[in-house]
Design a protein around this motif. Structure first.
Motif, PDB file in Angstrom:
ATOM      1  N   SER B 348       0.833  -1.206   0.000  1.00  0.00           N
ATOM      2  CA  SER B 348       0.000   0.000   0.000  1.00  0.00           C
ATOM      3  C   SER B 348       0.863   1.250   0.000  1.00  0.00           C
ATOM      4  CB  SER B 348      -0.919   0.003   1.228  1.00  0.00           C
ATOM      5  OG  SER B 348      -1.986  -0.889   1.013  1.00  0.00           O
ATOM      6  N   SER B 349       0.279   2.307  -0.514  1.00  0.00           N
ATOM      7  CA  SER B 349       1.033   3.554  -0.698  1.00  0.00           C
ATOM      8  C   SER B 349       0.418   4.692   0.118  1.00  0.00           C
ATOM      9  CB  SER B 349       1.017   3.903  -2.194  1.00  0.00           C
ATOM     10  OG  SER B 349       1.401   5.237  -2.400  1.00  0.00           O
ATOM     11  N   PHE B 350       1.245   5.340   0.925  1.00  0.00           N
ATOM     12  CA  PHE B 350       0.764   6.430   1.778  1.00  0.00           C
ATOM     13  C   PHE B 350       1.607   7.689   1.553  1.00  0.00           C
ATOM     14  CE2 PHE B 350      -0.089   2.376   3.754  1.00  0.00           C
ATOM     15  CZ  PHE B 350      -1.460   2.452   3.980  1.00  0.00           C
ATOM     16  N   ILE B 351       0.910   8.804   1.493  1.00  0.00           N
ATOM     17  CA  ILE B 351       1.585  10.099   1.358  1.00  0.00           C
ATOM     18  C   ILE B 351       1.443  10.810   2.699  1.00  0.00           C
ATOM     19  CG2 ILE B 351       1.734  12.249   0.053  1.00  0.00           C
ATOM     20  CD1 ILE B 351       2.114   9.653  -1.631  1.00  0.00           C
ATOM     21  N   VAL B 352       2.588  11.170   3.270  1.00  0.00           N
ATOM     22  CA  VAL B 352       2.589  11.681   4.633  1.00  0.00           C
ATOM     23  C   VAL B 352       3.457  12.933   4.723  1.00  0.00           C
ATOM     24  CG1 VAL B 352       3.182  11.109   7.032  1.00  0.00           C
ATOM     25  CG2 VAL B 352       2.342   9.320   5.516  1.00  0.00           C
ATOM     26  N   GLY B 353       2.984  13.892   5.494  1.00  0.00           N
ATOM     27  CA  GLY B 353       3.850  15.009   5.890  1.00  0.00           C
ATOM     28  C   GLY B 353       4.382  15.843   4.749  1.00  0.00           C
ATOM     29  N   LEU B 354       3.535  16.256   3.834  1.00  0.00           N
ATOM     30  CA  LEU B 354       4.002  17.170   2.786  1.00  0.00           C
ATOM     31  C   LEU B 354       4.025  18.598   3.332  1.00  0.00           C
ATOM     32  CD1 LEU B 354       2.193  15.868  -0.444  1.00  0.00           C
ATOM     33  CD2 LEU B 354       4.359  15.119   0.579  1.00  0.00           C
ATOM     34  N   GLY B 355       5.034  19.343   2.916  1.00  0.00           N
ATOM     35  CA  GLY B 355       5.122  20.749   3.300  1.00  0.00           C
ATOM     36  C   GLY B 355       5.125  20.963   4.802  1.00  0.00           C
ATOM     37  N   GLY B 356       5.688  20.000   5.540  1.00  0.00           N
ATOM     38  CA  GLY B 356       5.839  20.151   6.978  1.00  0.00           C
ATOM     39  C   GLY B 356       4.611  19.776   7.791  1.00  0.00           C
ATOM     40  N   ARG B 357       3.573  19.239   7.150  1.00  0.00           N
ATOM     41  CA  ARG B 357       2.416  18.753   7.926  1.00  0.00           C
ATOM     42  C   ARG B 357       2.934  17.777   8.981  1.00  0.00           C
ATOM     43  NH1 ARG B 357      -2.971  18.408   6.410  1.00  0.00           N
ATOM     44  NH2 ARG B 357      -2.472  20.549   5.796  1.00  0.00           N
ATOM     45  N   ASP B 358       2.589  18.052  10.216  1.00  0.00           N
ATOM     46  CA  ASP B 358       3.078  17.267  11.351  1.00  0.00           C
ATOM     47  C   ASP B 358       2.848  15.769  11.146  1.00  0.00           C
ATOM     48  OD1 ASP B 358       4.495  17.836  13.542  1.00  0.00           O
ATOM     49  OD2 ASP B 358       2.769  18.140  14.895  1.00  0.00           O
ATOM     50  N   ILE B 359       3.872  14.980  11.380  1.00  0.00           N
ATOM     51  CA  ILE B 359       3.685  13.525  11.350  1.00  0.00           C
ATOM     52  C   ILE B 359       3.716  13.056  12.799  1.00  0.00           C
ATOM     53  CG2 ILE B 359       4.485  11.332  10.413  1.00  0.00           C
ATOM     54  CD1 ILE B 359       6.103  12.965   8.370  1.00  0.00           C
ATOM     55  N   THR B 360       2.544  12.796  13.330  1.00  0.00           N
ATOM     56  CA  THR B 360       2.454  12.408  14.735  1.00  0.00           C
ATOM     57  C   THR B 360       2.447  10.882  14.836  1.00  0.00           C
ATOM     58  OG1 THR B 360       0.054  12.329  14.651  1.00  0.00           O
ATOM     59  CG2 THR B 360       1.068  14.462  15.199  1.00  0.00           C
ATOM     60  N   LYS B 361       2.502  10.424  16.087  1.00  0.00           N
ATOM     61  CA  LYS B 361       2.373   8.973  16.272  1.00  0.00           C
ATOM     62  C   LYS B 361       1.026   8.494  15.745  1.00  0.00           C
ATOM     63  CE  LYS B 361       5.156   8.642  20.444  1.00  0.00           C
ATOM     64  NZ  LYS B 361       5.075   8.185  21.836  1.00  0.00           N
ATOM     65  N   ASP B 362       0.014   9.356  15.900  1.00  0.00           N
ATOM     66  CA  ASP B 362      -1.305   8.994  15.364  1.00  0.00           C
ATOM     67  C   ASP B 362      -1.259   8.802  13.850  1.00  0.00           C
ATOM     68  OD1 ASP B 362      -2.847   8.730  17.603  1.00  0.00           O
ATOM     69  OD2 ASP B 362      -3.450  10.861  17.670  1.00  0.00           O
ATOM     70  N   SER B 363      -0.503   9.655  13.185  1.00  0.00           N
ATOM     71  CA  SER B 363      -0.381   9.502  11.724  1.00  0.00           C
ATOM     72  C   SER B 363       0.144   8.106  11.398  1.00  0.00           C
ATOM     73  CB  SER B 363       0.579  10.529  11.130  1.00  0.00           C
ATOM     74  OG  SER B 363       0.440  11.788  11.721  1.00  0.00           O
ATOM     75  N   ILE B 364       1.153   7.696  12.154  1.00  0.00           N
ATOM     76  CA  ILE B 364       1.775   6.393  11.881  1.00  0.00           C
ATOM     77  C   ILE B 364       0.819   5.256  12.272  1.00  0.00           C
ATOM     78  CG2 ILE B 364       3.759   4.907  12.413  1.00  0.00           C
ATOM     79  CD1 ILE B 364       4.346   7.519  10.750  1.00  0.00           C
ATOM     80  N   ARG B 365       0.131   5.439  13.405  1.00  0.00           N
ATOM     81  CA  ARG B 365      -0.867   4.423  13.783  1.00  0.00           C
ATOM     82  C   ARG B 365      -1.924   4.291  12.690  1.00  0.00           C
ATOM     83  NH1 ARG B 365      -1.122   7.353  18.792  1.00  0.00           N
ATOM     84  NH2 ARG B 365       0.595   6.606  20.088  1.00  0.00           N
ATOM     85  N   ASP B 366      -2.327   5.435  12.139  1.00  0.00           N
ATOM     86  CA  ASP B 366      -3.294   5.403  11.032  1.00  0.00           C
ATOM     87  C   ASP B 366      -2.775   4.571   9.871  1.00  0.00           C
ATOM     88  OD1 ASP B 366      -5.075   6.954  12.355  1.00  0.00           O
ATOM     89  OD2 ASP B 366      -4.722   8.799  11.185  1.00  0.00           O
ATOM     90  N   VAL B 367      -1.500   4.790   9.552  1.00  0.00           N
ATOM     91  CA  VAL B 367      -0.917   4.046   8.427  1.00  0.00           C
ATOM     92  C   VAL B 367      -0.976   2.549   8.721  1.00  0.00           C
ATOM     93  CG1 VAL B 367       1.209   3.550   7.168  1.00  0.00           C
ATOM     94  CG2 VAL B 367       0.543   5.925   7.612  1.00  0.00           C
ATOM     95  N   PHE B 368      -0.515   2.174   9.917  1.00  0.00           N
ATOM     96  CA  PHE B 368      -0.577   0.737  10.252  1.00  0.00           C
ATOM     97  C   PHE B 368      -2.026   0.243  10.180  1.00  0.00           C
ATOM     98  CE2 PHE B 368       3.699   0.960  12.464  1.00  0.00           C
ATOM     99  CZ  PHE B 368       4.303  -0.003  11.650  1.00  0.00           C
ATOM    100  N   GLY B 369      -2.952   1.062  10.674  1.00  0.00           N
ATOM    101  CA  GLY B 369      -4.363   0.672  10.661  1.00  0.00           C
ATOM    102  C   GLY B 369      -4.910   0.484   9.253  1.00  0.00           C
ATOM    103  N   LEU B 370      -4.416   1.298   8.349  1.00  0.00           N
ATOM    104  CA  LEU B 370      -4.908   1.228   6.957  1.00  0.00           C
ATOM    105  C   LEU B 370      -4.243   0.110   6.149  1.00  0.00           C
ATOM    106  CD1 LEU B 370      -5.062   5.064   6.310  1.00  0.00           C
ATOM    107  CD2 LEU B 370      -7.015   3.516   6.145  1.00  0.00           C
TER     108      LEU B 370
END
Ligand SMILES: Cc1ncc(C[n+]2csc(CCOP(=O)(O)OP(=O)(O)O)c2C)c(N)n1
Ligand SMILES: [Mg+2]
Lengths: 296, 393
Positions: B348-370
């Motif tokens: 699967s392909s995920f786009i994360v944190g463009l232009g400095g959008r915060d990458i939080t632990k929740d962001s990563i949990r979301d990725v694992f969840g997806l």
């Protein structure tokens, strides 16, 4: 590619190429202790077609517009190595690579004060890509991107005053030359290389193919442009005009008529008058006429 | 010696230990602190180097090209628009086989103008022929600059190297690292010598015109050299470990991959956050892991294959786009597995944190969840739906 001659004759320039004559004289005057950084353009193309090279000195070509910056890096490296004192660095390019796309890099080099001689081979258009106008194309010249036509008399702009732009950087030496006067060219290159700091020399180099004149009239055209006042041969040291080549002030038609790029003007006395004015202004500004005194 | 340093300062001090003879500088956020610190180091007389303030990045790159062509070790740094403005020279430096080392303080590209972090700048220049390292933390940014010089200048390589470090997250953050000493660096990195240079005693022509009879071989040679770099990197990291006592794989880093049923692939500082999330999820019995790509160029195809071939679900985090197509990293990782018998069931392909959008632990949990059995194609994480609805008149 290790050569004994500094500029061997095996290159692939067109016959009558003014740039080939000038470039050879520049390097032969500078001598073997010289490193050259060259912009993209006719000169680089006709001298370095792999696996041959016409150059018997260290020579680097990088891109179209960056020879002044590449040379700056070379100068930095030689200084770091403690070798700068006895090595000349020459950055060179065509009029397009100098006055248009490379102007920023050149300005940076001049302003930073590097010990480099910059040579602009002025054939008054982008020749390597097929005769397109540049900032140094003269007024009214017919080029492939400033064609003459029912609604056009050729290049609508005047030649960019590159020597003055160079001079405005406060550099120690600025001069113009023409292949019509080879001893003058040699003397100025020698003089420039004897001075520390950034130097700018602009050499008028006819292009028989691009200007549509006879290949055997290159030197003649190179004299006429000066003798009409259209290309004053001037020399500045530390901001002072130290020499001016005196001229006969021939009418500009004498110069224009031998070149296909001005053919569309021949029946147009109004237009020729404007070109005569350019010459007259130069004559007045630099005191070019033999009997006049220099008025800088 | 352990030191607390801003990332940019650490880079400048490590570069100082490498003793470049020519440095070119041009300001752009978030790179600027690096060259400012180097300027001060040179001004203090602590480094003998020609520090050249240029009028543009095009010239910054051209100056180091010229310095390198004259046989001297060189350095410069940039970000984003600056790297793009250099891009013509970037390709040229690689084609001329000059071992320039450059730091890219990764930043988003315009428009809209944005000074914060993603990887679009350096990823866009992936085809230029440079070695590209993406570093995770302060220790790595120091160490990979040393390895970049060592590799780039290796006789069998002679290619430029770019150390990519996340803007702000690494350039402006203060963290602890073990600073190399001059003695160690001198042991690891021999002084630069090359016979291929502008030398009046042995004049050569560099950068000639190569017609169709010669051009392809020059490009082929670079492609072949990148294969050699893949083989050389483990040797260089082994040497590095002997001198500095820190061990790296140099190509990839595996974190809890062996038994994992879900593995994220990522590059750069986000890997730190991912590791934290993995630690938490592991405590809850989730079998999750990370494959960090360190060397993006050369791309370590067989290492990636070996690492992921038995992983059921793989999620690729890209911090850049190839607009109109698959994201860069995901398309390359899929290519690794094309036609192979062993491969992940889902990539699967995920786009994360463009232009400095915060990458939080929740962001990563979301990725694992997806990362389910349903493949996600170019899924943007942390998008704000309310902004997407906004209409412009
Ligand atoms: C960035 C870039 N733009 C355009 C070109 C195409 N180009 C190569 S040489 C040249 C013309 C060179 O003109 P000039 O500098 O006057 O030198 P000449 O060939 O006339 O001697 C052009 C437009 C290029 N190589 N690089
Ligand atoms: Mg020209």
């Amino acid at each position: 590619m290790n050569n004994k001659q500094l500029f061997s004759s095996g290159h692939t320039a067109c016959s009558g190429c003014g740039q080939a004559i000038a470039a050879r004289l520049v390097i032969e005057t500078a001598g073997p202790n010289t490193i050259i950084a060259n912009n993209t353009g006719c000169l680089e193309v006709f001298t370095t077609k792999y696996p041959e090279s016409a150059w018997g000195v260290p020579f680097v070509h990088s891109l179209f517009e960056n020879c002044a910056a590449v040379a700056s890096g070379i100068e930095g490296a030689l200084k770091y190595l403690g070798k700068k004192d006895n090595i000349n660095i020459i950055a060179q390019g065509g009029d397009g690579g100098t006055a248009d796309i490379g102007l920023q890099a050149l300005s940076g080099m001049l302003e930073r004060g590097h010990d480099i001689l910059y040579v602009c081979y002025d054939n008054e258009a982008y020749m390597n890509t097929g005769i397109q106008r540049s900032g140094l194309t003269p007024f009214s010249a017919n080029t492939t991107t400033s064609p003459a036509g029912a609604k056009s008399l050729g290049n609508p702009q005047y030649k960019k005053p590159m020597p003055e732009i160079a001079l405005a950087h406060g550099i120690p030496y600025v001069a113009t030359c023409s292949v019509g006067y080879l001893q003058d060219l040699q003397r100025k290159v020698k003089k420039a290389l004897s001075i520390k700091g950034p130097k700018y020399i602009q050499i008028y180099v006819p292009c028989p193919l691009g200007w549509r004149h006879e290949p055997n009239s290159t030197l003649e055209v190179g004299k006429l442009v000066v003798e009409t006042g259209l290309y004053p041969l001037i020399e500045y040291e530390n901001g002072k005009l130290i020499s001016v080549r005196k001229i006969k002030a021939l009418p500009v038609e004498d110069y224009l008529k031998g070149q296909g790029r001005f053919k569309h003007l021949m029946a147009n006395s109004e237009e020729i008058k404007k070109i005569q004015e350019i010459a007259n202004n130069n004559i007045a500004k630099y005191g070019l006429k033999a009997e006049e005194a220099v008025s800088a | 010696m352990k030191e607390f340093l801003e990332g940019s300062i650490a880079v400048a001090r490590v570069v100082k230990l490498c003793k470049p003879g020519v440095i070119s500088a041009y300001p752009i956020t978030p790179q600027t602190h690096i060259v400012e610190e180097l300027a001060q180091i040179v001004a203090n007389g602590e480094l003998n180097s020609q520090f050249i303030n240029v009028e543009s990045e095009h010239s910054a790159a051209s100056v180091v090209l010229g310095g390198s062509a004259a046989g001297v070790r060189v350095y410069t740094a940039t970000s984003s628009q600056g790297l793009f403005y250099m891009s013509e020279v970037i390709f040229n430096i690689a084609g001329m086989r000059l071992p320039v080392v450059l730091t890219c303080a990764n930043r988003a590209v315009s428009a809209p103008i944005n000074i914060w972090n993603d990887h679009q700048d350096s990823i866009s220049l992936r085809d230029a022929g440079w070695i590209q390292f993406y570093v995770e933390n302060h220790q790595e940014l120091a160490d990979y600059h040393l390895m970049a010089y060592r590799l780039a200048e290796d006789k069998s390589v002679m290619l430029p190297a770019m150390v990519c470090m996340d803007g702000y997250t690494l350039t402006h953050a203060i963290d602890v690292l073990d600073m190399p000493t001059q003695e160690q660096v001198d042991k690891f990195l021999p002084s630069y010598k090359t016979s291929y240079k502008l030398d009046v005693d042995n004049p050569i022509t560099m950068g000639p015109l190569a017609d169709p009879d010669y051009y392809m071989e020059a490009r082929y040679a670079i492609q072949e050299t990148h294969k050699e770099v893949i083989k050389l990197i483990p040797k260089v990291t082994a040497e590095f470990s002997r001198v500095f006592g820190r061990s790296y794989n140099g190509l990839i880093e595996e974190y809890q991959v062996t038994d994992a049923d879900k593995v994220i692939v990522a590059m750069g500082s986000v890997c730190g956050t991912i590791k934290e999330v993995i630690n938490e999820l592991r405590k809850k019995g989730k079998k999750v892991g990370l494959l960090k790509i360190v060397s993006y160029r050369p791309f370590p195809v067989s290492e990636i294959y070996e690492s992921l071939k038995n992983v059921p679900k793989v999620g690729i985090i890209d911090r850049s786009l190839s607009l109109g197509s698959f994201a860069p990293l995901v398309s390359e990782i899929k290519a690794v597995f094309f036609g192979k018998n062993k491969k992940p069931a889902v990539i699967s392909s995920f786009i994360v944190g463009l232009g400095g959008r915060d990458i939080t632990k929740d962001s990563i949990r979301d990725v694992f969840g997806l990362m389910t059995s349903k493949e996600k194609a170019c899924e943007f994480i942390d998008l704000k739906p309310e902004l997407l609805k906004e209409e412009y008149e």
